[in-house]
Design an enzyme around this catalytic site. Structure first.
Site, PDB file in Angstrom:
ATOM      1  N   ASP A 179       0.859  -1.143   0.105  1.00  0.00           N
ATOM      2  CA  ASP A 179      -0.017  -0.049   0.078  1.00  0.00           C
ATOM      3  C   ASP A 179       0.821   1.233   0.023  1.00  0.00           C
ATOM      4  O   ASP A 179       1.962   1.134   0.634  1.00  0.00           O
ATOM      5  CB  ASP A 179      -1.019  -0.003   1.160  1.00  0.00           C
ATOM      6  CG  ASP A 179      -1.753   1.082   1.169  1.00  0.00           C
ATOM      7  OD1 ASP A 179      -2.702   1.309   0.310  1.00  0.00           O
ATOM      8  OD2 ASP A 179      -1.359   1.973   2.117  1.00  0.00           O
TER       9      ASP A 179
ATOM     10  N   GLU B 212       0.858   5.429   0.680  1.00  0.00           N
ATOM     11  CA  GLU B 212       0.201   6.822   0.893  1.00  0.00           C
ATOM     12  C   GLU B 212       0.918   7.912   0.206  1.00  0.00           C
ATOM     13  O   GLU B 212       2.227   7.865   0.093  1.00  0.00           O
ATOM     14  CB  GLU B 212       0.325   7.165   2.554  1.00  0.00           C
ATOM     15  CG  GLU B 212      -0.198   6.131   3.419  1.00  0.00           C
ATOM     16  CD  GLU B 212      -1.904   6.060   3.169  1.00  0.00           C
ATOM     17  OE1 GLU B 212      -2.313   6.998   2.516  1.00  0.00           O
ATOM     18  OE2 GLU B 212      -2.416   4.984   3.342  1.00  0.00           O
TER      19      GLU B 212
ATOM     20  N   HIS C  43      -5.076   4.522   7.679  1.00  0.00           N
ATOM     21  CA  HIS C  43      -4.602   5.161   6.573  1.00  0.00           C
ATOM     22  C   HIS C  43      -3.188   5.519   6.666  1.00  0.00           C
ATOM     23  O   HIS C  43      -2.558   6.365   5.918  1.00  0.00           O
ATOM     24  CB  HIS C  43      -5.220   6.669   6.119  1.00  0.00           C
ATOM     25  CG  HIS C  43      -6.542   6.857   5.992  1.00  0.00           C
ATOM     26  ND1 HIS C  43      -7.352   6.270   4.621  1.00  0.00           N
ATOM     27  CD2 HIS C  43      -7.737   7.036   6.647  1.00  0.00           C
ATOM     28  CE1 HIS C  43      -8.422   6.386   4.867  1.00  0.00           C
ATOM     29  NE2 HIS C  43      -8.689   6.908   5.855  1.00  0.00           N
TER      30      HIS C  43
ATOM     31  N   ASP D 104      -2.695  -0.751   6.887  1.00  0.00           N
ATOM     32  CA  ASP D 104      -3.930  -0.899   5.855  1.00  0.00           C
ATOM     33  C   ASP D 104      -3.599  -2.212   5.158  1.00  0.00           C
ATOM     34  O   ASP D 104      -4.548  -2.809   4.858  1.00  0.00           O
ATOM     35  CB  ASP D 104      -3.524   0.150   4.916  1.00  0.00           C
ATOM     36  CG  ASP D 104      -4.521   1.598   5.399  1.00  0.00           C
ATOM     37  OD1 ASP D 104      -4.847   1.413   6.533  1.00  0.00           O
ATOM     38  OD2 ASP D 104      -4.476   2.427   4.726  1.00  0.00           O
TER      39      ASP D 104
END
Length: 506
Positions: free
Chosen positions: A17, A19, A164, A169
């Site tokens: 993942d 960000e 987040h 996540d």
């Protein structure tokens, strides 16, 4: 560091993942702020290894308030973090030659990874296969949890609140997949008993998780997924650049149980775990990625019934029939306990009719919807009366939107381009539907000749170029359209979705 060779001795699934920053202007692009990944044993679904790192962007000013609202990562948090070039070896080693997994990674994370490596002049890692849990769960698990955002799924299974942050996540992603698979496994053992309407608590609206699905994915959608068997593994180039011919995109038509095309007379449903059924339907297609944050947001609910009201548009109000003081917005039931914002005029759903809209920019089909098909739209000049109505709609919907606590940024419906004398414009979306693997326009399209005769156009095939020749700059159109609210990937606002278009001939 030499690139890792693609081999079969890397059996782990890499859940990862990102960000990122939130672009504040067209063409700015995304900057990675954090990378997180776990290696998972595909046989036991246990975590074997984890890695995460904050990433310092080239320009700290890209870490805007909108970015901080999205993931909580501030400039102070990344000012001393390594640049992406410093962690590129670790990222490449984790990803290259393995099956990639994540939520909405095909449209977002995979694209950002490729961009990051190309920016530092290195060949990007290549996957042995890709499992996008957004597409896979939409097809297999359905919409019983409401929208398909990770936060909503986590809330449905009561496994926590999405943070987040990358590593948290991906671990939540894995748990959600486990829960969904378990439910499907139990249901497949007693389908007549366990596949009825679930008796759970209503799902409350959740804030946008930054990379999730539209609030109601189309029941007939194309998905992107991959079997884990080596003979059916695929390479996929999410950005649609480079040697894209070596990275086929798997696209298959699915018929979601309970959707508009479900055969309710046949109680026998396909085994949700039989991936062989999917492999028989795969078709390689070229993949083209989105390029801007504005265009990246998915089409919201496709709640357009082609048959309903196709011959009558009496409910659509002309601009002079709209009273600004009668415009309001309300939360209405949406799907299994969720709610959405609906725009009203005198307590009836607001639908508009505008005549003689001048096309400023013709049909644009380079952006993709969730199913991988072109998401068609065009831009028209907005009259002062239309601007007043849409501004009133913005104000009414935004008030409720803010009361719901979403952290997304509200995008005004009326756009103003200072390169064109600040002329106001609006974008009209032409929805599409897929039936029996055939895409067609979900809006009626007519043409009016110089004598005023109107004739409905019948299209033999879905052809963006053909439609683009009809709806081009300078042409006038009459439009009947809905006003649908959306909240997706830190952007929220109102979309104007065409139900009927009448194109004026030259």
């Amino acid at each position: 560091m030499a690139p890792t060779l693609m081999s079969d001795n890397r059996p782990e699934i890499c859940f990862f993942d990102l960000e990122t920053t939130v672009p504040q202007r067209r063409g700015q692009g995304y900057s990675i702020l954090e990378f997180g990944a776990i290696l998972v044993c595909p046989k036991r679904l246990v975590e074997l290894h984890s890695y995460s790192s904050l990433v310092r962007p080239d320009d700290l000013s890209f870490v805007s308030p909108a970015s901080v609202r999205c993931n909580g990562i501030t400039r102070e948090a990344v000012v001393s973090a390594p640049s992406f070039s410093k962690i590129a070896d670790e990222v490449h080693d984790l990803l290259h030659g393995r099956v990639w997994a994540g939520h909405n990674i095909v449209r977002f994370d995979c694209v950002r990874i490729r961009e990051a490596f190309e920016k530092i002049g290195r060949a990007p890692p290549e996957p042995k296969g890709i499992i996008d849990s957004l597409a896979l769960l939409t097809q297999r698990f359905g919409r019983r949890a409401g929208n398909m955002k990770m936060a909503t799924l986590a809330n449905y299974f009561e496994i926590g609140v999405q943070s987040h942050r990358s590593l948290d996540d991906v671990r939540m992603n894995l748990e959600v997949v486990k829960y969904c698979a378990t439910v499907l496994f139990l249901e497949s053992s007693l389908p007549d008993i366990l596949t009825g309407n679930p008796q759970g608590s209503p799902i409350s609206p959740s804030s946008d998780d930054g990379k999730s699905s539209p609030e109601q994915p189309s029941p007939n959608m194309h998905i992107l997924s991959s079997s884990l068997t080596s003979e059916n593994a695929l390479n996929l180039s999410p950005a649609g650049v480079g040697n894209s011919e070596h990275h086929p995109r798997i696209s298959l038509l699915t018929h979601h149980i309970g959707g508009t095309n479900a055969d309710v007379s046949n109680p026998v449903q396909p085994d949700p775990f039989n991936m062989g059924l999917l492999r028989n339907e795969v078709k390689p297609e070229a993949l083209q990625s989105d390029v801007t944050m504005e265009e990246k947001t998915e089409q919201n609910s496709q709640d357009i019934d082609i048959a309903e009201g196709s011959s009558s548009y009496a409910r659509f109000l002309a601009l002079d029939e709209v009273s600004l003081t009668s415009i309001n917005a309300s939360l209405v039931p949406y799907y299994r306990g969720t709610q959405r914002i609906k725009l009203l005029h005198e307590n009836v759903g607001l639908q508009l009719f505008c005549s003689c809209l001048r096309v400023r920019f013709g049909v644009n089909g380079k952006f993709l919807n969730q199913g991988g098909w072109p998401r068609l739209s065009f831009v028209v000049d907005a009259s002062p009366s239309l601007c007043e109505i849409l501004n009133a709609c913005d104000n009414a919907a935004k008030t409720i939107f803010e009361d719901c606590g979403s952290s997304s940024e509200w995008k005004p419906t009326v756009g103003r381009n200072y390169c064109y004398n600040n002329s106001p414009t609006v974008r009209l979306l032409i929805p599409t539907v897929v039936n029996d693997n055939i895409t067609r326009y979900a809006a009626e399209i007519h043409q009016k000749d110089s004598s005023g005769t109107v004739q409905k156009l019948v299209f033999s095939k879905f052809d963006v170029a053909e439609l683009g020749n009809l709806i081009r700059c300078g042409i006038f159109v009459d439009a009947f359209f809905n006003l649908d609210t959306y909240d997706y990937q830190q952007n929220a606002g109102i979309r104007l979705v065409a139900k009927k278009l009448v194109i004026h001939s030259d």
